[in-house]
Enzyme design. Sequence first.
Site, short mmCIF file in Angstrom:
data_model
loop_
_atom_site.label_atom_id
_atom_site.label_comp_id
_atom_site.label_asym_id
_atom_site.label_seq_id
_atom_site.Cartn_x
_atom_site.Cartn_y
_atom_site.Cartn_z
N VAL A 190 -36.70 -2.70 -1.95
CA VAL A 190 -36.69 -1.98 -0.66
C VAL A 190 -37.30 -2.87 0.42
O VAL A 190 -38.45 -3.33 0.30
CB VAL A 190 -37.45 -0.65 -0.77
CG1 VAL A 190 -37.39 0.09 0.57
CG2 VAL A 190 -36.87 0.22 -1.88
N LYS A 191 -36.51 -3.13 1.44
CA LYS A 191 -37.00 -3.94 2.56
C LYS A 191 -37.83 -3.06 3.50
O LYS A 191 -37.40 -1.97 3.88
CB LYS A 191 -35.82 -4.57 3.29
CG LYS A 191 -35.13 -5.64 2.45
CD LYS A 191 -33.79 -6.01 3.01
CE LYS A 191 -33.90 -6.99 4.14
NZ LYS A 191 -32.53 -7.37 4.62
#
Length: 225
Positions: free
Chosen positions: A85-86
């Site tokens: 997850v950025k």
Amino acid sequence: MKLFIDDAHIEDIKRIYEYYPVDGVTTNPSILYKTGKNPLETLKEIRAFIGPDAELFAQAVAEDAEGMVKDARFITELVGKNTVVKIPSTPEGFKAIMALKKEGIRTCGTVVYTPMQAYLAAKAGASYVAPYVNRIDNMGYDGVKVVAEIQEILKNNNMDCEVLAASFKNSQQVMEIARMGCGSATASPSVIDAFVRNAAIDGAVNDFVSDFEKLTGRRTMTDLK
Ligand code: E4P
């Protein structure tokens, strides 16, 4: 160096996978926007194609840490454990990264323009940090140099975090990153295609085929059977 595709168009992803040795796919909200499709369906389609073991990067969109954590849980439930997850490398982002680290959700500190952002995201527990090489170049700084400084910070502080160099506009930028032994890079299909778009290469290959045809009247070894 791992190489990721920075795109969400499934046909482009399939084509790049067919011709190049790539390791996964990275996206962000703007990349998903360019498909014009439902982002959740797009991410599921990419995951179905690349398989459960390849890394897929998708970005939390909420603006506060609590929302980012919720987005991250939702994204990883939707597209599986090998999803990173950025999270933007901002104060709210560092708070989210620390919370997600405790939950075992892997993150990438993104929107990195400075080595200090990368240091803080890595210290908060991010598995990757993503410096934006071309955008840094466009600001009049040296994106490749910023990546080198981040690599040095991660190494000298024994941080368990890898650089995912991003935002490339040409092969030279990617080559410089590969030369320094960067952990990973992500590039668009058009930049990946340009890695080997070179008249000298095409000319050499064409000469070999043509000389073989002049010698044998055939175009492949198999044609001689
Ligand atoms: C990846 O992490 C970035 O979101 C992306 O590479 C940015 O690329 P751009 O500068 O071409 O938008």
